[in-house]
Design a protein around this motif. Structure first.
Motif, PDB file in Angstrom:
ATOM      1  N   ALA A  81       1.798  -5.847   3.770  1.00  0.00           N
ATOM      2  CA  ALA A  81       0.475  -6.063   3.190  1.00  0.00           C
ATOM      3  C   ALA A  81      -0.334  -4.770   3.170  1.00  0.00           C
ATOM      4  CB  ALA A  81      -0.264  -7.147   3.973  1.00  0.00           C
ATOM      5  N   LEU A  82      -0.227  -3.977   4.217  1.00  0.00           N
ATOM      6  CA  LEU A  82      -0.913  -2.691   4.257  1.00  0.00           C
ATOM      7  C   LEU A  82      -0.359  -1.762   3.194  1.00  0.00           C
ATOM      8  CD1 LEU A  82      -2.785  -0.553   5.390  1.00  0.00           C
ATOM      9  CD2 LEU A  82      -1.167  -0.198   7.269  1.00  0.00           C
ATOM     10  N   ALA A  83       0.951  -1.730   3.032  1.00  0.00           N
ATOM     11  CA  ALA A  83       1.558  -0.906   1.990  1.00  0.00           C
ATOM     12  C   ALA A  83       1.043  -1.318   0.612  1.00  0.00           C
ATOM     13  CB  ALA A  83       3.080  -1.017   2.046  1.00  0.00           C
ATOM     14  N   TRP A  84       0.905  -2.621   0.406  1.00  0.00           N
ATOM     15  CA  TRP A  84       0.427  -3.114  -0.886  1.00  0.00           C
ATOM     16  C   TRP A  84      -1.029  -2.723  -1.102  1.00  0.00           C
ATOM     17  CZ3 TRP A  84       3.268  -4.571  -4.768  1.00  0.00           C
ATOM     18  CH2 TRP A  84       2.672  -5.213  -5.855  1.00  0.00           C
ATOM     19  N   ALA A  85      -1.853  -2.864  -0.071  1.00  0.00           N
ATOM     20  CA  ALA A  85      -3.268  -2.517  -0.185  1.00  0.00           C
ATOM     21  C   ALA A  85      -3.455  -1.026  -0.439  1.00  0.00           C
ATOM     22  CB  ALA A  85      -4.012  -2.942   1.079  1.00  0.00           C
ATOM     23  N   LEU A  86      -2.643  -0.199   0.213  1.00  0.00           N
ATOM     24  CA  LEU A  86      -2.755   1.253   0.032  1.00  0.00           C
ATOM     25  C   LEU A  86      -2.465   1.677  -1.409  1.00  0.00           C
ATOM     26  CD1 LEU A  86      -1.005   2.514   3.281  1.00  0.00           C
ATOM     27  CD2 LEU A  86      -3.317   3.127   2.563  1.00  0.00           C
ATOM     28  N   THR A  87      -1.679   0.892  -2.111  1.00  0.00           N
ATOM     29  CA  THR A  87      -1.225   1.270  -3.450  1.00  0.00           C
ATOM     30  C   THR A  87      -1.929   0.477  -4.541  1.00  0.00           C
ATOM     31  OG1 THR A  87       0.618  -0.296  -3.262  1.00  0.00           O
ATOM     32  CG2 THR A  87       1.035   1.969  -2.570  1.00  0.00           C
ATOM     33  N   ALA A  88      -3.034  -0.175  -4.204  1.00  0.00           N
ATOM     34  CA  ALA A  88      -3.768  -0.981  -5.177  1.00  0.00           C
ATOM     35  C   ALA A  88      -4.227  -0.136  -6.358  1.00  0.00           C
ATOM     36  CB  ALA A  88      -4.971  -1.635  -4.507  1.00  0.00           C
ATOM     37  N   LEU A 172       7.344  -7.445  -3.522  1.00  0.00           N
ATOM     38  CA  LEU A 172       7.596  -6.563  -2.377  1.00  0.00           C
ATOM     39  C   LEU A 172       8.234  -7.350  -1.237  1.00  0.00           C
ATOM     40  CD1 LEU A 172       7.224  -3.685  -1.252  1.00  0.00           C
ATOM     41  CD2 LEU A 172       5.018  -4.437  -0.335  1.00  0.00           C
ATOM     42  N   THR A 173       7.749  -8.558  -0.997  1.00  0.00           N
ATOM     43  CA  THR A 173       8.350  -9.409   0.030  1.00  0.00           C
ATOM     44  C   THR A 173       9.790  -9.745  -0.328  1.00  0.00           C
ATOM     45  OG1 THR A 173       6.191 -10.355   0.605  1.00  0.00           O
ATOM     46  CG2 THR A 173       8.147 -11.614   1.237  1.00  0.00           C
ATOM     47  N   ASP A 174      10.047 -10.058  -1.594  1.00  0.00           N
ATOM     48  CA  ASP A 174      11.412 -10.389  -2.018  1.00  0.00           C
ATOM     49  C   ASP A 174      12.365  -9.219  -1.791  1.00  0.00           C
ATOM     50  OD1 ASP A 174      10.644 -12.938  -2.791  1.00  0.00           O
ATOM     51  OD2 ASP A 174      10.401 -12.423  -4.905  1.00  0.00           O
ATOM     52  N   LEU A 175      11.918  -8.009  -2.085  1.00  0.00           N
ATOM     53  CA  LEU A 175      12.779  -6.852  -1.846  1.00  0.00           C
ATOM     54  C   LEU A 175      13.075  -6.695  -0.356  1.00  0.00           C
ATOM     55  CD1 LEU A 175      11.500  -4.060  -4.263  1.00  0.00           C
ATOM     56  CD2 LEU A 175      13.311  -5.736  -4.606  1.00  0.00           C
ATOM     57  N   ASP A 176      12.079  -6.961   0.478  1.00  0.00           N
ATOM     58  CA  ASP A 176      12.305  -6.867   1.912  1.00  0.00           C
ATOM     59  C   ASP A 176      13.280  -7.946   2.380  1.00  0.00           C
ATOM     60  OD1 ASP A 176      11.502  -5.305   4.268  1.00  0.00           O
ATOM     61  OD2 ASP A 176      10.776  -7.219   5.029  1.00  0.00           O
ATOM     62  N   LEU A 177      13.193  -9.124   1.802  1.00  0.00           N
ATOM     63  CA  LEU A 177      14.148 -10.176   2.137  1.00  0.00           C
ATOM     64  C   LEU A 177      15.575  -9.748   1.779  1.00  0.00           C
ATOM     65  CD1 LEU A 177      12.225 -13.348   0.881  1.00  0.00           C
ATOM     66  CD2 LEU A 177      12.596 -12.664   3.249  1.00  0.00           C
ATOM     67  N   ALA A 178      15.716  -9.057   0.668  1.00  0.00           N
ATOM     68  CA  ALA A 178      17.044  -8.648   0.217  1.00  0.00           C
ATOM     69  C   ALA A 178      17.721  -7.697   1.190  1.00  0.00           C
ATOM     70  CB  ALA A 178      16.953  -8.003  -1.166  1.00  0.00           C
ATOM     71  N   ALA A 287      -4.341 -10.833   3.537  1.00  0.00           N
ATOM     72  CA  ALA A 287      -5.240 -10.603   2.402  1.00  0.00           C
ATOM     73  C   ALA A 287      -5.766  -9.176   2.400  1.00  0.00           C
ATOM     74  CB  ALA A 287      -6.400 -11.594   2.455  1.00  0.00           C
ATOM     75  N   SER A 288      -5.712  -8.550   1.248  1.00  0.00           N
ATOM     76  CA  SER A 288      -6.227  -7.189   1.073  1.00  0.00           C
ATOM     77  C   SER A 288      -7.733  -7.238   0.933  1.00  0.00           C
ATOM     78  CB  SER A 288      -5.596  -6.561  -0.170  1.00  0.00           C
ATOM     79  OG  SER A 288      -6.255  -5.369  -0.504  1.00  0.00           O
ATOM     80  N   PRO A 289      -8.436  -6.186   1.370  1.00  0.00           N
ATOM     81  CA  PRO A 289      -9.877  -6.120   1.114  1.00  0.00           C
ATOM     82  C   PRO A 289     -10.205  -5.901  -0.348  1.00  0.00           C
ATOM     83  CG  PRO A 289      -9.115  -4.076   2.090  1.00  0.00           C
ATOM     84  CD  PRO A 289      -7.960  -5.033   2.152  1.00  0.00           C
ATOM     85  N   HIS A 290      -9.206  -5.518  -1.156  1.00  0.00           N
ATOM     86  CA  HIS A 290      -9.429  -5.317  -2.579  1.00  0.00           C
ATOM     87  C   HIS A 290      -9.488  -6.669  -3.279  1.00  0.00           C
ATOM     88  CE1 HIS A 290      -8.561  -1.115  -1.906  1.00  0.00           C
ATOM     89  NE2 HIS A 290      -7.394  -1.418  -1.418  1.00  0.00           N
ATOM     90  N   THR A 291     -10.244  -6.763  -4.316  1.00  0.00           N
ATOM     91  CA  THR A 291     -10.313  -7.996  -5.086  1.00  0.00           C
ATOM     92  C   THR A 291      -9.249  -8.041  -6.160  1.00  0.00           C
ATOM     93  OG1 THR A 291     -11.948  -6.992  -6.566  1.00  0.00           O
ATOM     94  CG2 THR A 291     -12.786  -8.252  -4.709  1.00  0.00           C
ATOM     95  N   THR A 292      -8.699  -6.892  -6.529  1.00  0.00           N
ATOM     96  CA  THR A 292      -7.626  -6.840  -7.500  1.00  0.00           C
ATOM     97  C   THR A 292      -6.557  -5.901  -6.989  1.00  0.00           C
ATOM     98  OG1 THR A 292      -8.649  -4.996  -8.706  1.00  0.00           O
ATOM     99  CG2 THR A 292      -9.190  -7.236  -9.428  1.00  0.00           C
ATOM    100  N   GLY A 293      -5.402  -5.886  -7.679  1.00  0.00           N
ATOM    101  CA  GLY A 293      -4.333  -4.951  -7.322  1.00  0.00           C
ATOM    102  C   GLY A 293      -3.278  -5.577  -6.483  1.00  0.00           C
TER     103      GLY A 293
END
Length: 293
Positions: A81-88, A172-178, A287-293
């Protein structure tokens, strides 16, 4: 920054854990790194992950929905989730180490349509510290099964990784599952500013000579690598690595956000009784603090 880990019973165990980054300058890039050894990367916290039966419905199953079970706990999902938020706000591309075709299957993509690249990033988890573990780009390789025997396409493309564009956090979660079935795993994320960067990124990762990350990243781009020890004894520590061409305070700011979310989750984890309540709690945790992304 103050962060918290926990033991399997949900008690606070480590006040300086899996969301505290150290800063380094290396190879022309600003580097932000978490090193989490066995004591530093928290295990699963909610007792229901052991005590309750998982649904066959993937939308209700904690493993398929969040990548969380009684082995891979909530902390790894927080890292994602942090990785996703960093790349919003950027276009995200990911290379899951080794299990390229399994990743394509989970994303519902025909393996022959995946962008193939000759180089992938490596953090060597058998090394004792990040400076030696952070190897950089190495020749890519993909899993070729022994049984049943590989088909011609698998044999011909064993030396390529897959470069996947991510449309949402579930991807991103699916890739980690793989990639989660081995004792260690690695997932690399390139987040690029501006449109139409896919071809140039693929070209950089297909050149004859070993690429330099500093040559690939442009102003505003972010590189994230999640190298994880999943079984005890497989390596001394897991690493969350962020690299940028320009210094940023987003890493600490967002790590603080998830630290606070994680602490709130730990404070209420004993109150969770059902999987429905668990999913609601995890959705809030991630949940990310961003509203989009």
């Amino acid at each position: 920054m103050s962060v918290y880990g926990f033991r399997h019973d949900g008690d606070v165990a480590d006040p300086e854990g899996f969301l505290r980054f150290e800063y380094r300058r290396r190879d022309g890039l600003h580097c932000y790194v978490v090193r989490a050894d066995e004591a530093g990367l928290p295990g699963p916290a909610w007792s229901g992950l052991w005590e309750q039966d998982y649904s066959e419905d993937r939308a209700l199953n904690p493993w398929w929905r969040h990548g969380i079970n009684n082995s891979d706990g909530e902390a790894l999902a927080v890292w994602r989730a942090l990785a996703w938020a960093l790349t919003a706000g950027m276009t995200r591309f990911a290379t899951p180490a080794y299990y390229r075709d399994e990743a394509a299957g989970l994303l519902g993509v025909d393996r022959e349509t995946v962008r193939l690249v000759r180089w992938e990033y490596e953090v060597d988890l058998e090394q004792p510290d990040w400076l030696t573990a952070d190897v950089g780009f190495v020749p890519a390789r993909a899993c070729v099964p022994l049984r049943p025997p590989p088909d011609p396409w698998e044999r011909d493309h064993a030396g390529f990784a897959g470069l996947f564009e991510l449309a949402g956090f579930q991807h991103l979660t699916d890739l980690d599952l793989a990639i989660s079935g081995d004792a260690t795993s690695e997932l690399t994320l390139f987040a690029l500013r501006g449109p139409d960067r896919a071809d140039s990124l693929a070209a950089a990762l297909n050149q004859n000579h070993r690429p330099r990350l500093a040559d690939i990243l442009q102003a505003g781009d972010i590189f994230v690598d999640l190298a994880v020890v999943r079984d005890l004894g497989a390596g001394p520590a897991s690493y969350f690595t962020v690299k940028t061409p320009e210094a940023t305070d987003d890493v600490d700011r967002l790590a603080d956000h998830f630290s606070r979310s994680f602490r709130r989750y730990i404070e209420r984890v004993r109150q969770i009784r059902t999987f429905d309540e668990f999913h609601t709690a995890i959705d809030s945790l991630l949940a990310s603090p961003h509203t989009t992304g």
